[in-house]
Motif scaffolding. Structure first.
Motif, PDB file in Angstrom:
ATOM      1  N   ARG A  31     -59.141  -2.437  17.017  1.00  0.00           N
ATOM      2  CA  ARG A  31     -58.878  -3.514  17.371  1.00  0.00           C
ATOM      3  C   ARG A  31     -58.041  -3.567  16.584  1.00  0.00           C
ATOM      4  N   LEU A  32     -58.163  -2.786  15.235  1.00  0.00           N
ATOM      5  CA  LEU A  32     -56.348  -2.673  14.852  1.00  0.00           C
ATOM      6  C   LEU A  32     -55.201  -2.668  15.805  1.00  0.00           C
ATOM      7  N   LEU A  33     -55.461  -1.705  16.232  1.00  0.00           N
ATOM      8  CA  LEU A  33     -54.391  -0.626  17.086  1.00  0.00           C
ATOM      9  C   LEU A  33     -54.476  -1.920  19.022  1.00  0.00           C
ATOM     10  N   GLY A  34     -55.274  -2.841  18.689  1.00  0.00           N
ATOM     11  CA  GLY A  34     -55.538  -4.175  19.937  1.00  0.00           C
ATOM     12  C   GLY A  34     -55.942  -3.393  20.892  1.00  0.00           C
ATOM     13  N   VAL A  35     -56.801  -2.082  20.992  1.00  0.00           N
ATOM     14  CA  VAL A  35     -57.744  -1.431  21.670  1.00  0.00           C
ATOM     15  C   VAL A  35     -58.996  -2.137  21.924  1.00  0.00           C
ATOM     16  N   ARG A  36     -59.506  -3.546  22.772  1.00  0.00           N
ATOM     17  CA  ARG A  36     -60.425  -4.146  22.422  1.00  0.00           C
ATOM     18  C   ARG A  36     -61.344  -4.023  23.250  1.00  0.00           C
ATOM     19  N   PRO A  37     -62.696  -3.913  23.806  1.00  0.00           N
ATOM     20  CA  PRO A  37     -63.693  -4.231  25.334  1.00  0.00           C
ATOM     21  C   PRO A  37     -63.068  -5.247  26.249  1.00  0.00           C
ATOM     22  N   ASP A  38     -63.277  -5.197  27.625  1.00  0.00           N
ATOM     23  CA  ASP A  38     -63.011  -6.245  28.654  1.00  0.00           C
ATOM     24  C   ASP A  38     -63.218  -7.666  27.724  1.00  0.00           C
ATOM     25  N   VAL A  53     -48.890   4.532  13.578  1.00  0.00           N
ATOM     26  CA  VAL A  53     -48.135   3.369  14.220  1.00  0.00           C
ATOM     27  C   VAL A  53     -46.785   3.142  13.765  1.00  0.00           C
ATOM     28  N   ASP A  54     -46.863   2.990  12.577  1.00  0.00           N
ATOM     29  CA  ASP A  54     -45.649   2.316  11.690  1.00  0.00           C
ATOM     30  C   ASP A  54     -43.933   3.540  12.410  1.00  0.00           C
ATOM     31  N   ALA A  55     -44.478   5.238  12.345  1.00  0.00           N
ATOM     32  CA  ALA A  55     -43.682   5.915  12.386  1.00  0.00           C
ATOM     33  C   ALA A  55     -43.523   6.378  13.701  1.00  0.00           C
ATOM     34  N   GLY A  56     -44.707   5.882  14.465  1.00  0.00           N
ATOM     35  CA  GLY A  56     -44.369   6.466  16.743  1.00  0.00           C
ATOM     36  C   GLY A  56     -45.917   6.038  17.258  1.00  0.00           C
TER      37      GLY A  56
END
Ligand code: FAD
Length: 299
Positions: free
Chosen positions: A292-299, A269-272
């Motif tokens: 979750r660490l990527l901010g991808v969560r269920p609705d 992620v930090d490398a783009g």
């Protein structure tokens, strides 16, 4: 220290970060018990709205019906886009084309197109079927003729074991894009530098499409080391050291596995990197945590 963190995408709030796209790979379950775990994991991961969930295909067509059944059901029951893997080893063009038509009729619009390995194993030379597609590039061209599919192909950050050199490997990847592939998904790798170098090589050769890192969480170090050895991915010494002696300590093993995968993903992620493909092995727990660490969560 804070100044360094400010520049890391992984430390930015959702409103400041680019959106991430994830996809999840499953394999068709063989038994009722395995099928239960499969649907349980799909049930937990589908609400994350992945770009697609893909289901692998046994080389030689051994999972032909099961792959089709699983992708059809994923799509109809969860509404998530499903991608069917397809290999051309050991099959005629007509046989492969009829599988593609079957996907098309079932409303499946995404295919992960692969050559597959000979039944004798990955290291053995590949001999195409006399009436078959001779490589995945030819397969991609064949699929393109049959419909407007979204096509993913495979890429190898450590070089495909059968590629004589890097030029041959990258040329082969280019052929797949020239034939109409939309993106490449990489084989598992554990040293991000291998991925960065590979992407650089591909870009230098004129490849502009996405090369999505394939992330393999280490649910079991012993099992994943075996898979890695069979597909030509290396296990760095530092990684083996982290898991050394943990066979009988499942809790520590699980914590180390999530730390290792988190470190890998966040460094990307930090490398783009904004797109990720997760090899789930039909399990959801580690992948849920990584999403979750990527901010991808269920609705
Ligand atoms: P190709 O890209 O066709 O070729 C692989 C290598 O063969 C090349 O790197 C090159 O060295 C050589 N080669 C090909 N054409 C030529 C040519 N014309 N001249 C010279 N050399 C050539 N396997 C399954 O059985 N089922 C699956 O569902 C599956 N899913 C996968 C998903 C992903 C994301 C990945 C990375 C792999 C997957 N595999 C699967 C494994 C894959 O089938 C093997 O890695 C196989 O050995 C190569 O397939 P490919 O599509 O990359 O082959």
């Amino acid at each position: 220290m804070n100044a360094i963190h400010d520049h890391r995408t992984s430390r930015q709030a959702k409103t400041e970060r680019p959106p991430f796209q994830v996809s999840f790979e499953f394999f068709p379950p063989k038994t009722d018990v395995m099928e239960e775990r499969f649907w349980d994991s799909i049930g937990k991961l589908a609400p994350l709205h992945p770009r697609f969930v893909s289901v692998t295909y046994g080389a030689g067509g051994s999972t032909r019906e099961r792959t089709l059944r699983m992708v059809s059901r994923i799509k109809s029951e969860t509404g998530v886009d499903a991608a069917a893997h397809l290999t051309c080893v050991g099959a005629t063009r007509d046989e492969v084309d009829s599988v593609v038509k079957g996907y098309r009729e079932a409303g499946i619009t995404r295919i992960v197109a692969l050559r597959g390995d000979p039944p004798e194993g990955v290291g053995k030379p590949f001999t195409p079927h006399p009436d078959g597609y001779r490589s995945s590039a030819e397969l991609v061209a064949g699929i393109r003729k049959l419909g407007n599919f979204d096509i993913s192909v495979a890429a190898y950050p450590e070089k495909h074991p059968q590629s004589p050199d890097w030029d041959a490997d990258i040329d082969n990847l280019k052929r797949k894009f020239d034939a109409g592939a939309n993106r490449a998904i990489t084989q598992m790798f554990f040293d991000n530098d291998d991925y960065f170098r590979f992407v650089e090589r591909a870009r230098k050769a004129g490849v502009t499409a996405s090369i999505v890192p394939g992330i393999q969480p280490i649910h079991s170090f012993r099992q994943i080391s075996g898979f890695a050895a069979r597909c030509g991915a290396s296990i760095p010494a530092w990684l083996a050291e982290r898991f050394e002696g943990l066979e009988e300590e499942p809790e520590t093993h699980a914590l180390v596995a999530s730390a290792v995968a988190a470190e890998q993903v966040l460094e990307l992620v930090d490398a783009g990197v904004t797109e990720f493909h997760f090899y789930t092995l039909n399990r959801s727990n580690l992948v849920l945590a990584l999403a979750r660490l990527l901010g991808v969560r269920p609705d």
